[in-house]
Write a protein that holds these residues in place. Structure first.
Motif, PDB file in Angstrom:
ATOM      1  N   LEU A 183       7.079  35.196  74.681  1.00  0.00           N
ATOM      2  CA  LEU A 183       7.419  35.151  73.133  1.00  0.00           C
ATOM      3  C   LEU A 183       6.288  34.840  72.412  1.00  0.00           C
ATOM      4  O   LEU A 183       5.798  35.386  71.393  1.00  0.00           O
ATOM      5  CB  LEU A 183       8.383  34.481  72.710  1.00  0.00           C
ATOM      6  N   ILE A 184       5.714  33.677  72.686  1.00  0.00           N
ATOM      7  CA  ILE A 184       4.390  33.183  71.857  1.00  0.00           C
ATOM      8  C   ILE A 184       3.364  34.078  72.202  1.00  0.00           C
ATOM      9  O   ILE A 184       2.472  34.620  71.212  1.00  0.00           O
ATOM     10  CB  ILE A 184       4.036  31.927  72.544  1.00  0.00           C
ATOM     11  N   GLY A 185       3.055  34.689  73.209  1.00  0.00           N
ATOM     12  CA  GLY A 185       1.873  35.588  73.604  1.00  0.00           C
ATOM     13  C   GLY A 185       2.163  36.911  72.716  1.00  0.00           C
ATOM     14  O   GLY A 185       1.182  37.191  72.081  1.00  0.00           O
ATOM     15  N   GLU A 186       3.633  37.614  72.689  1.00  0.00           N
ATOM     16  CA  GLU A 186       3.504  38.546  71.825  1.00  0.00           C
ATOM     17  C   GLU A 186       3.570  38.187  70.266  1.00  0.00           C
ATOM     18  O   GLU A 186       3.119  39.261  69.360  1.00  0.00           O
ATOM     19  CB  GLU A 186       4.842  39.250  72.099  1.00  0.00           C
ATOM     20  N   ALA A 187       4.161  37.272  69.887  1.00  0.00           N
ATOM     21  CA  ALA A 187       3.875  36.545  68.450  1.00  0.00           C
ATOM     22  C   ALA A 187       2.279  36.761  68.257  1.00  0.00           C
ATOM     23  O   ALA A 187       2.043  37.001  66.913  1.00  0.00           O
ATOM     24  CB  ALA A 187       4.607  35.258  68.130  1.00  0.00           C
ATOM     25  N   VAL A 188       1.487  36.269  69.037  1.00  0.00           N
ATOM     26  CA  VAL A 188      -0.049  36.244  68.484  1.00  0.00           C
ATOM     27  C   VAL A 188      -0.554  37.453  68.456  1.00  0.00           C
ATOM     28  O   VAL A 188      -1.135  37.804  67.515  1.00  0.00           O
ATOM     29  CB  VAL A 188      -0.598  35.407  69.778  1.00  0.00           C
ATOM     30  N   LEU A 189       0.025  38.628  69.135  1.00  0.00           N
ATOM     31  CA  LEU A 189      -0.237  39.855  69.146  1.00  0.00           C
ATOM     32  C   LEU A 189       0.022  40.458  67.726  1.00  0.00           C
ATOM     33  O   LEU A 189      -0.489  41.228  67.218  1.00  0.00           O
ATOM     34  CB  LEU A 189       0.212  40.788  70.382  1.00  0.00           C
TER      35      LEU A 189
END
Length: 169
Positions: free
Chosen positions: A84-90
Motif C-alpha cells: 500500500l505504501i509503495g503504491e501510494a508513493v507511485l
C-alpha cells in the motif's frame, strides 16, 4: 477571478506521480488522517485486504474484506501495508505521502517507498483500529461501480451535488 477548472462543474484530477499497476493495490487514498486502501491477496483471488496507516503515530491495521485480521500484521507492517505504501508513493509521490503521514525521511529529494517505510518503523508503531475498514471498502466498491457504467454524456443522479433550480413562473 476563478480559473477555468474552478468555474466548471468538474473536479480537477491530479495525474499520478508515476504510472502504477492496479492489480495488486486497486485502491489507495490519503484520507481521514490515514493512508488507506485495498490490497489484493497474493494467495486467493477472491480475497482483498483493507489496510491503513495513521498519520503521526503510524498506527496500522490490516484485515480482510470480511473483517478477519491479517496474519502478517502482528507488531510490524505486513506485506499488504508495505505494498500500500509503495503504491501510494507511485500515485502521490514520496514527498507528499511522507508529509501527509508526518514521517521524517530526512531526505532532501523525493523519498522512495523504502525510505518512507523506514521512517515509520524506527519506532514500533501501535496496532491500529480496524473500524476504518468498512468505509474504505465501501468507497472502493463505489469506485468499481463507476467503472462498470456505459460511457454516456447523461448526468448521474449521485454525481449531481446541487439541487435543481425551479424555473421562473
Amino acid at each position: 477571478m476563478l480559473s477555468d477548472w474552478e468555474a466548471s462543474s468538474a473536479a480537477r484530477v491530479l495525474p499520478p506521480a508515476r504510472p502504477r499497476k492496479l492489480a495488486k493495490v486497486p485502491f489507495v487514498e490519503l484520507a481521514d488522517g490515514r493512508l488507506q486502501g485495498v490490497v489484493s491477496s497474493g494467495s486467493d483471488v477472491s480475497r482483498v485486504y483493507v489496510s491503513s496507516v495513521a498519520a503521526g503515530d503510524f498506527a496500522f491495521a490490516c484485515s480482510t474484506n470480511n473483517n478477519r485480521p491479517c496474519g502478517g500484521a502482528r507488531g510490524s507492517f505486513c506485506n499488504h501495508i508495505r505494498a500500500l505504501i509503495g503504491e501510494a508513493v507511485l500515485q502521490y509521490g514520496g514527498g507528499r505521502v511522507a508529509r501527509y503521514l508526518r514521517a521524517d525521511t530526512g531526505s532532501l529529494g523525493e523519498p522512495e517507498a523504502g525510505a518512507v517505510i523506514s521512517a515509520m518503523t524506527v519506532t514500533r508503531p501501535p496496532q491500529g483500529d480496524t473500524k476504518a475498514a468498512a468505509p474504505v471498502f465501501s468507497r472502493f466498491l463505489r469506485h468499481l461501480a463507476y467503472l462498470e457504467l456505459v460511457a454516456s454524456t447523461e448526468p448521474l443522479p449521485e454525481m449531481q451535488w446541487f439541487p435543481p433550480t425551479r424555473a421562473a413562473v
